[in-house]
Motif scaffolding. Structure first.
Motif, PDB file in Angstrom:
ATOM      1  N   PHE A   1       0.804  -1.217   0.000  1.00 45.46           N
ATOM      2  CA  PHE A   1       0.000   0.000   0.000  1.00 45.46           C
ATOM      3  C   PHE A   1       0.841   1.273   0.000  1.00 45.46           C
ATOM      4  N   ASP A   2       2.146   1.127  -0.083  1.00 49.69           N
ATOM      5  CA  ASP A   2       3.041   2.290  -0.137  1.00 49.69           C
ATOM      6  C   ASP A   2       3.279   2.646  -1.601  1.00 49.69           C
ATOM      7  N   ARG A   3       2.246   3.121  -2.255  1.00 50.45           N
ATOM      8  CA  ARG A   3       2.310   3.439  -3.681  1.00 50.45           C
ATOM      9  C   ARG A   3       1.729   4.829  -3.931  1.00 50.45           C
ATOM     10  N   GLY A   4       2.199   5.442  -5.018  1.00 48.41           N
ATOM     11  CA  GLY A   4       1.644   6.715  -5.446  1.00 48.41           C
ATOM     12  C   GLY A   4       2.178   7.887  -4.656  1.00 48.41           C
ATOM     13  N   ASN A   5       1.993   9.075  -5.229  1.00 48.47           N
ATOM     14  CA  ASN A   5       2.404  10.317  -4.558  1.00 48.47           C
ATOM     15  C   ASN A   5       1.263  11.326  -4.510  1.00 48.47           C
ATOM     16  N   ASP A   6       0.035  10.827  -4.739  1.00 44.01           N
ATOM     17  CA  ASP A   6      -1.139  11.706  -4.680  1.00 44.01           C
ATOM     18  C   ASP A   6      -2.204  10.996  -3.848  1.00 44.01           C
ATOM     19  N   SER A   7      -3.408  10.884  -4.329  1.00 44.19           N
ATOM     20  CA  SER A   7      -4.484  10.270  -3.545  1.00 44.19           C
ATOM     21  C   SER A   7      -4.378   8.742  -3.566  1.00 44.19           C
ATOM     22  N   ARG A   8      -4.888   8.121  -2.496  1.00 50.21           N
ATOM     23  CA  ARG A   8      -4.966   6.670  -2.373  1.00 50.21           C
ATOM     24  C   ARG A   8      -6.275   6.325  -1.670  1.00 50.21           C
ATOM     25  N   LYS A   9      -6.871   5.196  -2.037  1.00 47.11           N
ATOM     26  CA  LYS A   9      -8.095   4.792  -1.350  1.00 47.11           C
ATOM     27  C   LYS A   9      -8.365   3.307  -1.567  1.00 47.11           C
ATOM     28  N   ILE A  10      -9.100   2.726  -0.632  1.00 45.04           N
ATOM     29  CA  ILE A  10      -9.635   1.373  -0.776  1.00 45.04           C
ATOM     30  C   ILE A  10     -11.024   1.508  -1.375  1.00 45.04           C
ATOM     31  N   VAL A  11     -11.200   1.006  -2.591  1.00 43.58           N
ATOM     32  CA  VAL A  11     -12.479   1.165  -3.296  1.00 43.58           C
ATOM     33  C   VAL A  11     -13.560   0.297  -2.653  1.00 43.58           C
ATOM     34  N   TYR A  12     -13.231  -0.962  -2.376  1.00 47.03           N
ATOM     35  CA  TYR A  12     -14.152  -1.837  -1.646  1.00 47.03           C
ATOM     36  C   TYR A  12     -13.343  -2.794  -0.783  1.00 47.03           C
TER      37      TYR A  12
ATOM     38  N   ASN B   1     -14.701 -23.831  11.656  1.00 47.82           N
ATOM     39  CA  ASN B   1     -13.879 -24.857  12.312  1.00 47.82           C
ATOM     40  C   ASN B   1     -12.455 -24.916  11.753  1.00 47.82           C
ATOM     41  N   LYS B   2     -12.016 -23.819  11.115  1.00 47.40           N
ATOM     42  CA  LYS B   2     -10.655 -23.659  10.591  1.00 47.40           C
ATOM     43  C   LYS B   2     -10.347 -24.543   9.394  1.00 47.40           C
ATOM     44  N   VAL B   3     -11.317 -25.342   8.941  1.00 50.32           N
ATOM     45  CA  VAL B   3     -11.086 -26.106   7.720  1.00 50.32           C
ATOM     46  C   VAL B   3     -11.176 -25.174   6.517  1.00 50.32           C
ATOM     47  N   ARG B   4     -12.145 -24.264   6.555  1.00 47.00           N
ATOM     48  CA  ARG B   4     -12.293 -23.288   5.496  1.00 47.00           C
ATOM     49  C   ARG B   4     -12.154 -21.908   6.120  1.00 47.00           C
ATOM     50  N   GLN B   5     -11.098 -21.232   5.770  1.00 45.96           N
ATOM     51  CA  GLN B   5     -10.764 -19.962   6.407  1.00 45.96           C
ATOM     52  C   GLN B   5     -11.443 -18.798   5.707  1.00 45.96           C
ATOM     53  N   GLY B   6     -11.970 -17.852   6.484  1.00 46.26           N
ATOM     54  CA  GLY B   6     -12.545 -16.657   5.893  1.00 46.26           C
ATOM     55  C   GLY B   6     -11.469 -15.760   5.320  1.00 46.26           C
ATOM     56  N   TYR B   7     -11.862 -14.899   4.399  1.00 44.93           N
ATOM     57  CA  TYR B   7     -10.909 -13.997   3.762  1.00 44.93           C
ATOM     58  C   TYR B   7     -11.617 -12.717   3.367  1.00 44.93           C
ATOM     59  N   SER B   8     -10.843 -11.707   3.057  1.00 44.15           N
ATOM     60  CA  SER B   8     -11.368 -10.428   2.580  1.00 44.15           C
ATOM     61  C   SER B   8     -10.840 -10.152   1.186  1.00 44.15           C
ATOM     62  N   LEU B   9     -11.695  -9.596   0.352  1.00 44.47           N
ATOM     63  CA  LEU B   9     -11.336  -9.192  -1.007  1.00 44.47           C
ATOM     64  C   LEU B   9     -11.396  -7.677  -1.087  1.00 44.47           C
ATOM     65  N   PHE B  10     -10.397  -7.056  -1.704  1.00 43.50           N
ATOM     66  CA  PHE B  10     -10.377  -5.598  -1.749  1.00 43.50           C
ATOM     67  C   PHE B  10      -9.839  -5.091  -3.082  1.00 43.50           C
ATOM     68  N   GLN B  11     -10.111  -3.820  -3.349  1.00 41.58           N
ATOM     69  CA  GLN B  11      -9.538  -3.097  -4.484  1.00 41.58           C
ATOM     70  C   GLN B  11      -8.849  -1.852  -3.944  1.00 41.58           C
TER      71      GLN B  11
END
Length: 356
Positions: free
Chosen positions: A142-153, A162-172
């Motif tokens: 996330f250390d990119r750019g020299n102007d604006s930065r944002k998480i779109v979603y 039960n840890k067999v299937r782990q949750g995750y997050s998707l982002f832009q």
């Protein structure tokens, strides 16, 4: 009912569902798509043709007028004739812009209806967006750019508890690079003036974030300079050609990068564009790449075939890019965590939600 009216009814139905924050009824949408009876685009060819004809008439009139002299209008001057040509061009622009607007509207609908069906299929839900300052502390991505930065979603898909299937997050992640340069211009009198021109370049990265088993490791194919001091290179020439590794502890990097993991990362760069894998000091894993996982163009060959889109939605609106990313994470976990490979009755691919 005309094709354009059917298309408007379909767009309105999806828009109303979105406005009410309801989940899309994919069965209803599939039925509406199959009943459309034509492509997912407005039948505006006549309007476009008429606009081009007016544009040609107005442009051609101006061209002849500038070369041979404009004809005299009713008021005894050429001003009224020039006004007529300009009016033709203005009306033509209106027809052409109308055609472009409706074309874009239909294409946007195709993307929107596919994306919403896919999010439901994968079980995504919105969650609070982390502060970029916080993300930047843990991941150099996330250390990119020299102007604006944002998480779109920033959306999450749950595990099975039960840890067999782990949750995750998707982002832009979206960032902007601002480039300034000095430009010198000279007028007809030979006077020079210098001014600053600013250009903005927009970029996007997409990624997964979930709990990891390592910390302080950065494996990158496309990223700014490494955050950690130590370098590590496995034996694979092909891997070292594609990736650079920086780490806090070389022993941890060696433990992670078993030959099977090295091969998985080499293969991943064939499906994911410019993949980066980081294990932050907070113990989380962050996998990023540059091709949009939610784009309907990854699965739809045509641009506006309603039956093809209906088939895709009815089959679960799969996201091949996301599935490739999830498969890579599952492979890494399988090869580096014994608890994932020794669980009875569960295939390695089931260790992450969304891997079918």
């Amino acid at each position: 009912m005309s094709h354009n009216k059917k298309l408007n009814t379909l767009l309105k139905s999806v828009r109303n569902t979105k406005a009410s924050s309801g989940r899309p009824d994919t069965t209803k949408i599939v039925a509406q798509l199959r009943g459309l009876g034509g492509p997912i685009r407005y039948e505006d060819t006549g309007k476009l043709g008429f606009g081009l004809l007016l544009l040609f008439a107005g442009g051609y009139g101006h061209l002849l007028g500038s070369e041979r002299g404009y004809p005299i209008g009713p008021d005894g001057t050429s001003d009224s004739v020039i006004l007529i040509y300009n009016t033709l061009i203005a009306v033509a622009a209106g027809f052409i812009l109308f055609w472009l607007f409706r074309r874009r509207k239909a294409r946007k609908f195709v993307q929107e209806v596919f994306e919403r069906a896919a999010l439901v299929s994968y079980g995504f839900h919105d969650e609070p967006v982390p502060a970029l300052k916080e993300l930047d502390q843990h991941f150099h991505e996330f250390d990119r750019g020299n102007d604006s930065r944002k998480i779109v979603y920033f959306m999450s898909a749950p595990g099975d508890g039960n840890k067999v299937r782990q949750g995750y997050s998707l982002f832009q992640f979206h960032w902007v690079v601002r480039e300034e340069r000095q430009v010198t211009e000279t007028d007809h009198n030979g006077h020079s003036t210098t001014k600053t021109e600013t250009t903005y370049y927009h970029y996007d990265r997409y990624g997964l974030m979930l709990e990891g088993s390592y910390s302080g490791i950065q494996i990158v194919s496309d990223a700014p300079g490494g955050r950690y001091k130590l370098k590590y290179r496995p034996a694979s020439v092909e891997f070292n050609r594609r990736y650079r590794i920086r780490c806090v502890d070389e022993m941890q990097a060696a433990k992670l990068l078993k030959p099977s993991v090295v091969i998985a990362l080499e293969n991943a760069s064939d499906q994911l564009k410019s993949p980066n894998l980081e294990y932050g000091l907070n113990g989380q894993m962050c996998l990023t790449w540059s091709n949009d996982p939610l784009s309907v163009r990854t699965v739809m060959k045509s641009k506006d075939n309603p039956n093809e889109l209906a088939d895709i939605i009815a089959a679960g609106a799969k996201l091949p890019v996301l599935d490739d990313a999830l498969q890579l994470v599952a492979d890494i976990q399988r090869h580096t965590q014994s608890n994932f490979s020794m669980l009875e009755g569960n295939s390695p691919e089931a260790s992450i939600q969304g891997v079918k």
